[in-house]
Design an enzyme around this catalytic site. Structure first.
Site, PDB file in Angstrom:
ATOM      1  N   ARG A  65      -1.229   2.525 -10.987  1.00  0.00           N
ATOM      2  CA  ARG A  65      -1.438   3.933 -10.618  1.00  0.00           C
ATOM      3  C   ARG A  65      -1.520   4.832 -11.842  1.00  0.00           C
ATOM      4  O   ARG A  65      -2.122   5.911 -11.788  1.00  0.00           O
ATOM      5  CB  ARG A  65      -0.367   4.375  -9.617  1.00  0.00           C
ATOM      6  CG  ARG A  65      -0.543   3.690  -8.254  1.00  0.00           C
ATOM      7  CD  ARG A  65       0.570   4.036  -7.289  1.00  0.00           C
ATOM      8  NE  ARG A  65       1.853   3.552  -7.689  1.00  0.00           N
ATOM      9  CZ  ARG A  65       2.313   2.304  -7.470  1.00  0.00           C
ATOM     10  NH1 ARG A  65       1.559   1.441  -6.823  1.00  0.00           N
ATOM     11  NH2 ARG A  65       3.507   1.942  -7.879  1.00  0.00           N
ATOM     12  N   GLU A 102      14.319  -4.435 -11.623  1.00  0.00           N
ATOM     13  CA  GLU A 102      15.547  -4.477 -10.828  1.00  0.00           C
ATOM     14  C   GLU A 102      15.881  -5.924 -10.451  1.00  0.00           C
ATOM     15  O   GLU A 102      17.013  -6.340 -10.488  1.00  0.00           O
ATOM     16  CB  GLU A 102      15.374  -3.637  -9.568  1.00  0.00           C
ATOM     17  CG  GLU A 102      15.981  -2.263  -9.721  1.00  0.00           C
ATOM     18  CD  GLU A 102      15.685  -1.387  -8.539  1.00  0.00           C
ATOM     19  OE1 GLU A 102      14.547  -0.915  -8.430  1.00  0.00           O
ATOM     20  OE2 GLU A 102      16.600  -1.195  -7.719  1.00  0.00           O
TER      21      GLU A 102
HETATM   22  P1  AMP Z   1      10.793   1.347 -13.809  1.00  0.00           P
HETATM   23  O1  AMP Z   1      10.350   0.390 -14.872  1.00  0.00           O
HETATM   24  O2  AMP Z   1      12.016   0.893 -13.082  1.00  0.00           O
HETATM   25  O3  AMP Z   1      10.919   2.770 -14.323  1.00  0.00           O
HETATM   26  O4  AMP Z   1       9.667   1.353 -12.687  1.00  0.00           O
HETATM   27  C1  AMP Z   1       8.512   2.104 -12.854  1.00  0.00           C
HETATM   28  C2  AMP Z   1       7.304   1.376 -12.353  1.00  0.00           C
HETATM   29  O5  AMP Z   1       7.531   0.794 -11.079  1.00  0.00           O
HETATM   30  C3  AMP Z   1       6.145   2.365 -12.196  1.00  0.00           C
HETATM   31  O6  AMP Z   1       4.960   1.755 -12.707  1.00  0.00           O
HETATM   32  C4  AMP Z   1       6.053   2.624 -10.703  1.00  0.00           C
HETATM   33  O7  AMP Z   1       4.713   2.624 -10.283  1.00  0.00           O
HETATM   34  C5  AMP Z   1       6.858   1.498 -10.046  1.00  0.00           C
HETATM   35  N1  AMP Z   1       7.899   1.996  -9.120  1.00  0.00           N
HETATM   36  C6  AMP Z   1       9.240   1.888  -9.285  1.00  0.00           C
HETATM   37  N2  AMP Z   1       9.906   2.383  -8.240  1.00  0.00           N
HETATM   38  C7  AMP Z   1       8.967   2.854  -7.389  1.00  0.00           C
HETATM   39  C8  AMP Z   1       9.023   3.507  -6.111  1.00  0.00           C
HETATM   40  N3  AMP Z   1      10.185   3.796  -5.498  1.00  0.00           N
HETATM   41  N4  AMP Z   1       7.857   3.865  -5.518  1.00  0.00           N
HETATM   42  C9  AMP Z   1       6.674   3.595  -6.133  1.00  0.00           C
HETATM   43  N5  AMP Z   1       6.555   2.979  -7.316  1.00  0.00           N
HETATM   44  C10 AMP Z   1       7.691   2.600  -7.953  1.00  0.00           C
END
Ligand code: AMP
Length: 177
Positions: A65, A102
């Site tokens: 995205r 996660e």
């Molecule tokens: P992080 O590395 O944990 O910050 O996760 C960010 C990435 O995971 C981004 O590229 C987001 O598109 C995706 N992502 C994480 N959590 C969500 C969520 N609740 N809804 C949509 N996309 C998420």
């Protein structure tokens, strides 16, 4: 549009899908926002006006995205666009960075010759959650010789504390959850 109207419009166009892609995750679906020209354009305008034209040489968008938002931001900035992709997708020589999700691990990559040394890069993605993805992307950009000038995300899930993992980055988010 006033800042309050912008936040209300964006919130109304982000659909929350409970337990997707797995139990316990509230997925933030931006497809209704992308389908609405006024909302999509407002996001791009807000990111460009936050940083200011002329301050960025390239925009790096994170798969997938971040490609959609980042490419539109790059066009509006008059900057080039660089894709940060999941492993195995880029055809030429790459730098790779593994990071923790996660559950499990992921790897992202950038082409080694994607930047001219010293170029100022704005990182763009849709969601800042734990911050692992943005931290890994920033590290790739630096390895490729460029400077990470900032990071813009459409929304920040503040309860996951991603911003704390990015103390050396100017993180800009349009919405918080
Ligand atoms: P992080 O590395 O944990 O910050 O996760 C960010 C990435 O995971 C981004 O590229 C987001 O598109 C995706 N992502 C994480 N959590 C969500 C969520 N609740 N809804 C949509 N996309 C998420």
């Amino acid at each position: 549009m006033s800042p309050l109207d912008l936040v209300a419009l964006l919130r109304a166009r982000i659909r929350e899908i409970p337990d997707f892609p797995e139990a316990g995750v509230s997925f933030k679906d931006i497809t209704p926002l992308l389908a609405d020209h006024t909302a999509f354009a407002a996001v791009v305008d807000a990111i460009v006006s936050h940083h200011g034209r002329g301050t960025i040489d390239k925009v790096a968008g994170i798969e997938a995205r971040g490609f959609i938002l980042g490419a539109a931001v790059a066009y509006h900035f008059g900057a080039g666009f660089v894709p940060v992709r999941k492993d195995g997708k880029l055809p030429s020589s790459t730098y790779s960075q593994a990071y923790a999700l996660e559950y499990g691990e992921a790897t992202i990559e950038v082409h080694q010759d994607a930047f001219v040394p010293g170029e100022r890069v704005l990182l763009v993605d849709d969601v800042l959650a734990t911050g692992g993805t943005v931290a890994a992307a920033a590290s790739l950009i630096r390895r490729a010789g460029a400077v990470v000038s900032g990071c813009s995300v459409l929304m920040e899930l503040t309860f996951l504390g991603g911003r704390k993992r990015l103390p050396d980055l100017d993180v800009h988010s349009l919405l918080t959850y």
